[in-house]
Write a protein that holds these residues in place. Sequence first.
Motif, PDB file in Angstrom:
ATOM      1  N   LEU A  63       0.862  -1.184   0.000  1.00  0.00           N
ATOM      2  CA  LEU A  63       0.000   0.000   0.000  1.00  0.00           C
ATOM      3  C   LEU A  63       0.896   1.231   0.000  1.00  0.00           C
ATOM      4  O   LEU A  63       1.704   1.423   0.916  1.00  0.00           O
ATOM      5  CB  LEU A  63      -0.897   0.016   1.239  1.00  0.00           C
ATOM      6  CG  LEU A  63      -1.810  -1.208   1.447  1.00  0.00           C
ATOM      7  CD1 LEU A  63      -2.573  -1.071   2.754  1.00  0.00           C
ATOM      8  CD2 LEU A  63      -2.764  -1.390   0.285  1.00  0.00           C
ATOM      9  N   GLY A  64       0.765   2.077  -1.015  1.00  0.00           N
ATOM     10  CA  GLY A  64       1.581   3.276  -1.138  1.00  0.00           C
ATOM     11  C   GLY A  64       0.820   4.523  -0.727  1.00  0.00           C
ATOM     12  O   GLY A  64      -0.285   4.777  -1.227  1.00  0.00           O
ATOM     13  N   PHE A  65       1.437   5.283   0.186  1.00  0.00           N
ATOM     14  CA  PHE A  65       0.833   6.527   0.675  1.00  0.00           C
ATOM     15  C   PHE A  65       1.771   7.691   0.371  1.00  0.00           C
ATOM     16  O   PHE A  65       2.740   7.911   1.086  1.00  0.00           O
ATOM     17  CB  PHE A  65       0.567   6.435   2.181  1.00  0.00           C
ATOM     18  CG  PHE A  65      -0.584   5.544   2.518  1.00  0.00           C
ATOM     19  CD1 PHE A  65      -1.867   6.056   2.624  1.00  0.00           C
ATOM     20  CD2 PHE A  65      -0.405   4.182   2.694  1.00  0.00           C
ATOM     21  CE1 PHE A  65      -2.946   5.228   2.912  1.00  0.00           C
ATOM     22  CE2 PHE A  65      -1.477   3.348   2.985  1.00  0.00           C
ATOM     23  CZ  PHE A  65      -2.749   3.875   3.091  1.00  0.00           C
ATOM     24  N   PRO A  66       1.502   8.438  -0.703  1.00  0.00           N
ATOM     25  CA  PRO A  66       2.343   9.585  -1.029  1.00  0.00           C
ATOM     26  C   PRO A  66       2.369  10.596   0.114  1.00  0.00           C
ATOM     27  O   PRO A  66       1.353  10.817   0.789  1.00  0.00           O
ATOM     28  CB  PRO A  66       1.678  10.185  -2.270  1.00  0.00           C
ATOM     29  CG  PRO A  66       0.862   9.069  -2.844  1.00  0.00           C
ATOM     30  CD  PRO A  66       0.423   8.253  -1.672  1.00  0.00           C
ATOM     31  N   CYS A  67       3.542  11.189   0.307  1.00  0.00           N
ATOM     32  CA  CYS A  67       3.725  12.161   1.383  1.00  0.00           C
ATOM     33  C   CYS A  67       4.661  13.260   0.897  1.00  0.00           C
ATOM     34  O   CYS A  67       5.688  12.972   0.274  1.00  0.00           O
ATOM     35  CB  CYS A  67       4.313  11.442   2.607  1.00  0.00           C
ATOM     36  SG  CYS A  67       4.630  12.560   3.981  1.00  0.00           S
ATOM     37  N   ASP A  68       4.306  14.497   1.181  1.00  0.00           N
ATOM     38  CA  ASP A  68       5.106  15.647   0.734  1.00  0.00           C
ATOM     39  C   ASP A  68       5.758  16.374   1.913  1.00  0.00           C
ATOM     40  O   ASP A  68       6.047  17.549   1.832  1.00  0.00           O
ATOM     41  CB  ASP A  68       4.215  16.612  -0.070  1.00  0.00           C
ATOM     42  CG  ASP A  68       5.026  17.650  -0.824  1.00  0.00           C
ATOM     43  OD1 ASP A  68       6.117  17.319  -1.314  1.00  0.00           O
ATOM     44  OD2 ASP A  68       4.567  18.811  -0.915  1.00  0.00           O
ATOM     45  N   GLY A  71      11.249  17.477   2.265  1.00  0.00           N
ATOM     46  CA  GLY A  71      11.921  18.157   1.166  1.00  0.00           C
ATOM     47  C   GLY A  71      11.054  18.414  -0.051  1.00  0.00           C
ATOM     48  O   GLY A  71      11.575  18.527  -1.153  1.00  0.00           O
ATOM     49  N   HIS A  72       9.735  18.510   0.132  1.00  0.00           N
ATOM     50  CA  HIS A  72       8.790  18.774  -0.967  1.00  0.00           C
ATOM     51  C   HIS A  72       9.049  17.810  -2.129  1.00  0.00           C
ATOM     52  O   HIS A  72       9.132  18.211  -3.293  1.00  0.00           O
ATOM     53  CB  HIS A  72       8.905  20.242  -1.410  1.00  0.00           C
ATOM     54  CG  HIS A  72       7.725  20.728  -2.202  1.00  0.00           C
ATOM     55  ND1 HIS A  72       6.415  20.529  -1.812  1.00  0.00           N
ATOM     56  CD2 HIS A  72       7.658  21.399  -3.379  1.00  0.00           C
ATOM     57  CE1 HIS A  72       5.606  21.075  -2.713  1.00  0.00           C
ATOM     58  NE2 HIS A  72       6.335  21.590  -3.674  1.00  0.00           N
ATOM     59  N   GLN A  73       9.178  16.504  -1.794  1.00  0.00           N
ATOM     60  CA  GLN A  73       9.531  15.499  -2.790  1.00  0.00           C
ATOM     61  C   GLN A  73       8.327  14.811  -3.418  1.00  0.00           C
ATOM     62  O   GLN A  73       8.479  13.913  -4.230  1.00  0.00           O
ATOM     63  CB  GLN A  73      10.483  14.469  -2.178  1.00  0.00           C
ATOM     64  CG  GLN A  73      11.815  15.104  -1.835  1.00  0.00           C
ATOM     65  CD  GLN A  73      12.809  14.114  -1.274  1.00  0.00           C
ATOM     66  OE1 GLN A  73      12.473  13.027  -0.849  1.00  0.00           O
ATOM     67  NE2 GLN A  73      14.066  14.511  -1.277  1.00  0.00           N
ATOM     68  N   GLU A  74       7.127  15.225  -3.019  1.00  0.00           N
ATOM     69  CA  GLU A  74       5.909  14.720  -3.666  1.00  0.00           C
ATOM     70  C   GLU A  74       4.994  15.912  -3.929  1.00  0.00           C
ATOM     71  O   GLU A  74       3.943  16.072  -3.315  1.00  0.00           O
ATOM     72  CB  GLU A  74       5.211  13.673  -2.794  1.00  0.00           C
ATOM     73  CG  GLU A  74       4.069  12.951  -3.492  1.00  0.00           C
ATOM     74  CD  GLU A  74       4.489  12.247  -4.765  1.00  0.00           C
ATOM     75  OE1 GLU A  74       4.458  12.888  -5.835  1.00  0.00           O
ATOM     76  OE2 GLU A  74       4.833  11.061  -4.703  1.00  0.00           O
ATOM     77  N   PRO A  75       5.415  16.808  -4.850  1.00  0.00           N
ATOM     78  CA  PRO A  75       4.663  18.043  -5.078  1.00  0.00           C
ATOM     79  C   PRO A  75       3.404  17.872  -5.917  1.00  0.00           C
ATOM     80  O   PRO A  75       2.539  18.734  -5.896  1.00  0.00           O
ATOM     81  CB  PRO A  75       5.672  18.927  -5.826  1.00  0.00           C
ATOM     82  CG  PRO A  75       6.542  17.939  -6.557  1.00  0.00           C
ATOM     83  CD  PRO A  75       6.646  16.739  -5.645  1.00  0.00           C
ATOM     84  N   GLY A  76       3.272  16.771  -6.628  1.00  0.00           N
ATOM     85  CA  GLY A  76       2.185  16.609  -7.584  1.00  0.00           C
ATOM     86  C   GLY A  76       0.829  16.338  -6.966  1.00  0.00           C
ATOM     87  O   GLY A  76       0.709  15.994  -5.792  1.00  0.00           O
ATOM     88  N   ASP A  77      -0.201  16.506  -7.817  1.00  0.00           N
ATOM     89  CA  ASP A  77      -1.551  16.147  -7.399  1.00  0.00           C
ATOM     90  C   ASP A  77      -1.776  14.667  -7.707  1.00  0.00           C
ATOM     91  O   ASP A  77      -0.884  13.979  -8.216  1.00  0.00           O
ATOM     92  CB  ASP A  77      -2.595  17.035  -8.085  1.00  0.00           C
ATOM     93  CG  ASP A  77      -2.617  16.909  -9.604  1.00  0.00           C
ATOM     94  OD1 ASP A  77      -2.082  15.924 -10.168  1.00  0.00           O
ATOM     95  OD2 ASP A  77      -3.185  17.807 -10.244  1.00  0.00           O
ATOM     96  N   ALA A  78      -2.960  14.175  -7.414  1.00  0.00           N
ATOM     97  CA  ALA A  78      -3.251  12.747  -7.575  1.00  0.00           C
ATOM     98  C   ALA A  78      -2.994  12.272  -9.006  1.00  0.00           C
ATOM     99  O   ALA A  78      -2.413  11.199  -9.215  1.00  0.00           O
ATOM    100  CB  ALA A  78      -4.689  12.455  -7.157  1.00  0.00           C
TER     101      ALA A  78
END
Length: 162
Positions: A63-68, A71-78
Motif C-alpha cells: 500500500l503506497g501513501f504519497p507524502c510531501d 523536502g517537498h519530494q511529492e509536489p504533484g496532485d493525484a
Amino acid sequence: MQERESIYDIEVTSLEGERQTLEQYRGKVLLIVNVASKCGFTPQYAGLEELYRSYRDRGLVVLGFPCDQFGHQEPGDAEEIRSFCSLTYQVSFPMFAKIEVNGPGTHPLYRLLKSAQKGLLGSEAIKWNFTKFLVDRGGEVVQRYAPTATPESIAKDILPLL
C-alpha cells in the motif's frame, strides 16, 4: 480498558478520491510505505512492485501513501502521482491520496503504525520517505523498516507471514 483501534477500521482515501477503510485487506500481509516521486529512494518503487507481483497471489498487498513532508519530494496532485507511478514504474499495487505522516496532521493510519513500531532510539517520528511497515494477516504491525531498507531485503521477513 479501551480496545485498541484496528488497522482495518481506519479510513483512507484512494488516489482516485474514493473513501474506504482498510477492511478489504483483512487477512492479507500488508507492506505500508510512505512514498514520493522525487526522492533519492524513489527507485524503490521498482522493488515494491516486484514484491507485489511476486507475492500478491500468496496474500501480500503493498500500500503506497504519497507524502510531501520531506523536502517537498511529492509536489504533484493525484493525477500527476498516478501518471508518474504508472509510466515510470508500472505500479499496480494500491496507491492512496497524499497524507501527512508526522505533526499535528498525522493521518490516523500513521499514528497507529508509529505507536505500534517505534523507530530508532524509540522515536515515533517518520524520518524520511520510503519508511516501511509490515503488518501480519491478523492486523498486527510486526516490523518497521528504515527508508534505506530495500524491498528485496524485506522479502525474508514477508515470506514466513504468507
